[in-house]
Design a protein around this motif. Structure first.
Motif, PDB file in Angstrom:
ATOM      1  N   MET A  90       0.823  -1.191   0.000  1.00  0.00           N
ATOM      2  CA  MET A  90       0.000   0.000   0.000  1.00  0.00           C
ATOM      3  C   MET A  90       0.869   1.259   0.000  1.00  0.00           C
ATOM      4  O   MET A  90       0.577   2.206  -0.699  1.00  0.00           O
ATOM      5  CB  MET A  90      -0.931  -0.041   1.202  1.00  0.00           C
ATOM      6  N   GLU A  91       1.926   1.254   0.798  1.00  0.00           N
ATOM      7  CA  GLU A  91       2.801   2.419   0.843  1.00  0.00           C
ATOM      8  C   GLU A  91       3.476   2.664  -0.498  1.00  0.00           C
ATOM      9  O   GLU A  91       3.635   3.811  -0.908  1.00  0.00           O
ATOM     10  CB  GLU A  91       3.844   2.254   1.945  1.00  0.00           C
ATOM     11  N   ASP A  92       3.858   1.574  -1.194  1.00  0.00           N
ATOM     12  CA  ASP A  92       4.472   1.722  -2.515  1.00  0.00           C
ATOM     13  C   ASP A  92       3.489   2.351  -3.500  1.00  0.00           C
ATOM     14  O   ASP A  92       3.875   3.193  -4.310  1.00  0.00           O
ATOM     15  CB  ASP A  92       4.936   0.370  -3.051  1.00  0.00           C
ATOM     16  N   ALA A  93       2.234   1.944  -3.406  1.00  0.00           N
ATOM     17  CA  ALA A  93       1.217   2.483  -4.311  1.00  0.00           C
ATOM     18  C   ALA A  93       1.005   3.965  -4.054  1.00  0.00           C
ATOM     19  O   ALA A  93       0.897   4.761  -4.992  1.00  0.00           O
ATOM     20  CB  ALA A  93      -0.088   1.716  -4.152  1.00  0.00           C
ATOM     21  N   LEU A  94       0.960   4.347  -2.790  1.00  0.00           N
ATOM     22  CA  LEU A  94       0.770   5.761  -2.454  1.00  0.00           C
ATOM     23  C   LEU A  94       1.979   6.595  -2.871  1.00  0.00           C
ATOM     24  O   LEU A  94       1.823   7.719  -3.359  1.00  0.00           O
ATOM     25  CB  LEU A  94       0.501   5.923  -0.960  1.00  0.00           C
ATOM     26  N   ALA A  95       3.154   6.062  -2.698  1.00  0.00           N
ATOM     27  CA  ALA A  95       4.361   6.774  -3.114  1.00  0.00           C
ATOM     28  C   ALA A  95       4.398   6.931  -4.631  1.00  0.00           C
ATOM     29  O   ALA A  95       4.758   7.996  -5.149  1.00  0.00           O
ATOM     30  CB  ALA A  95       5.605   6.039  -2.626  1.00  0.00           C
ATOM     31  N   ALA A  96       3.997   5.879  -5.348  1.00  0.00           N
ATOM     32  CA  ALA A  96       3.960   5.947  -6.812  1.00  0.00           C
ATOM     33  C   ALA A  96       2.940   6.979  -7.272  1.00  0.00           C
ATOM     34  O   ALA A  96       3.197   7.765  -8.190  1.00  0.00           O
ATOM     35  CB  ALA A  96       3.634   4.574  -7.400  1.00  0.00           C
ATOM     36  N   TYR A  97       1.773   6.995  -6.623  1.00  0.00           N
ATOM     37  CA  TYR A  97       0.745   7.984  -6.967  1.00  0.00           C
ATOM     38  C   TYR A  97       1.275   9.397  -6.710  1.00  0.00           C
ATOM     39  O   TYR A  97       1.121  10.283  -7.553  1.00  0.00           O
ATOM     40  CB  TYR A  97      -0.524   7.753  -6.156  1.00  0.00           C
ATOM     41  N   GLY A  98       1.900   9.604  -5.568  1.00  0.00           N
ATOM     42  CA  GLY A  98       2.438  10.925  -5.235  1.00  0.00           C
ATOM     43  C   GLY A  98       3.490  11.382  -6.230  1.00  0.00           C
ATOM     44  O   GLY A  98       3.499  12.547  -6.647  1.00  0.00           O
ATOM     45  N   SER A  99       4.362  10.470  -6.625  1.00  0.00           N
ATOM     46  CA  SER A  99       5.375  10.809  -7.625  1.00  0.00           C
ATOM     47  C   SER A  99       4.724  11.131  -8.962  1.00  0.00           C
ATOM     48  O   SER A  99       5.120  12.066  -9.654  1.00  0.00           O
ATOM     49  CB  SER A  99       6.355   9.648  -7.811  1.00  0.00           C
ATOM     50  N   GLY A 100       3.728  10.340  -9.316  1.00  0.00           N
ATOM     51  CA  GLY A 100       3.011  10.587 -10.564  1.00  0.00           C
ATOM     52  C   GLY A 100       2.300  11.920 -10.545  1.00  0.00           C
ATOM     53  O   GLY A 100       2.298  12.646 -11.545  1.00  0.00           O
ATOM     54  N   HIS A 101       1.700  12.255  -9.417  1.00  0.00           N
ATOM     55  CA  HIS A 101       0.996  13.531  -9.300  1.00  0.00           C
ATOM     56  C   HIS A 101       1.969  14.689  -9.476  1.00  0.00           C
ATOM     57  O   HIS A 101       1.686  15.653 -10.209  1.00  0.00           O
ATOM     58  CB  HIS A 101       0.289  13.621  -7.948  1.00  0.00           C
ATOM     59  N   ALA A 102       3.115  14.607  -8.833  1.00  0.00           N
ATOM     60  CA  ALA A 102       4.131  15.661  -8.960  1.00  0.00           C
ATOM     61  C   ALA A 102       4.622  15.766 -10.407  1.00  0.00           C
ATOM     62  O   ALA A 102       4.776  16.869 -10.935  1.00  0.00           O
ATOM     63  CB  ALA A 102       5.295  15.385  -8.019  1.00  0.00           C
ATOM     64  N   ASP A 151      -0.660   2.913 -10.526  1.00  0.00           N
ATOM     65  CA  ASP A 151      -0.829   3.961  -9.514  1.00  0.00           C
ATOM     66  C   ASP A 151      -0.091   5.231  -9.937  1.00  0.00           C
ATOM     67  O   ASP A 151      -0.595   6.344  -9.766  1.00  0.00           O
ATOM     68  CB  ASP A 151      -0.320   3.484  -8.151  1.00  0.00           C
ATOM     69  N   TYR A 152       1.089   5.051 -10.482  1.00  0.00           N
ATOM     70  CA  TYR A 152       1.869   6.186 -10.969  1.00  0.00           C
ATOM     71  C   TYR A 152       1.103   6.915 -12.071  1.00  0.00           C
ATOM     72  O   TYR A 152       0.992   8.147 -12.058  1.00  0.00           O
ATOM     73  CB  TYR A 152       3.234   5.706 -11.492  1.00  0.00           C
ATOM     74  N   LEU A 153       0.546   6.168 -13.027  1.00  0.00           N
ATOM     75  CA  LEU A 153      -0.163   6.777 -14.143  1.00  0.00           C
ATOM     76  C   LEU A 153      -1.426   7.512 -13.700  1.00  0.00           C
ATOM     77  O   LEU A 153      -1.752   8.576 -14.243  1.00  0.00           O
ATOM     78  CB  LEU A 153      -0.495   5.727 -15.200  1.00  0.00           C
ATOM     79  N   VAL A 154      -2.130   6.978 -12.718  1.00  0.00           N
ATOM     80  CA  VAL A 154      -3.299   7.684 -12.185  1.00  0.00           C
ATOM     81  C   VAL A 154      -2.849   8.993 -11.550  1.00  0.00           C
ATOM     82  O   VAL A 154      -3.487  10.036 -11.719  1.00  0.00           O
ATOM     83  CB  VAL A 154      -4.071   6.807 -11.180  1.00  0.00           C
TER      84      VAL A 154
END
Length: 64
Positions: free
Chosen positions: A1-13, A33-36
């Motif tokens: 879960m933490e990896d998914a949130l980190a990937a999302y955060g990086s993708g958002h930035a 998650d990154y792409l979202v």
């Protein structure tokens, strides 16, 4: 879960900055998650630009 949130955060930035990291996007575990995050970041950047443009336009009308 933490990896998914980190990937999302990086993708958002990255999305806010208008870039995409192809390697992160292809990662089988966190790529989706990154792409979202990228899409959400691009939408946030668009919204901020739109609001700024509207404020400029309204300011111009109010001054004139």
């Amino acid at each position: 879960m933490e990896d998914a949130l980190a990937a999302y955060g990086s993708g958002h930035a990255d999305g806010m900055a208008g870039v995409t990291d192809a390697d992160r996007a292809r990662d089988p575990r966190t790529g989706p998650d990154y792409l979202v995050g990228v899409v959400d970041g691009r939408m946030a950047a668009f919204e901020a630009a739109l609001v700024a443009a509207i404020r400029r336009a309204m300011g111009d009308r109010l001054d004139g």
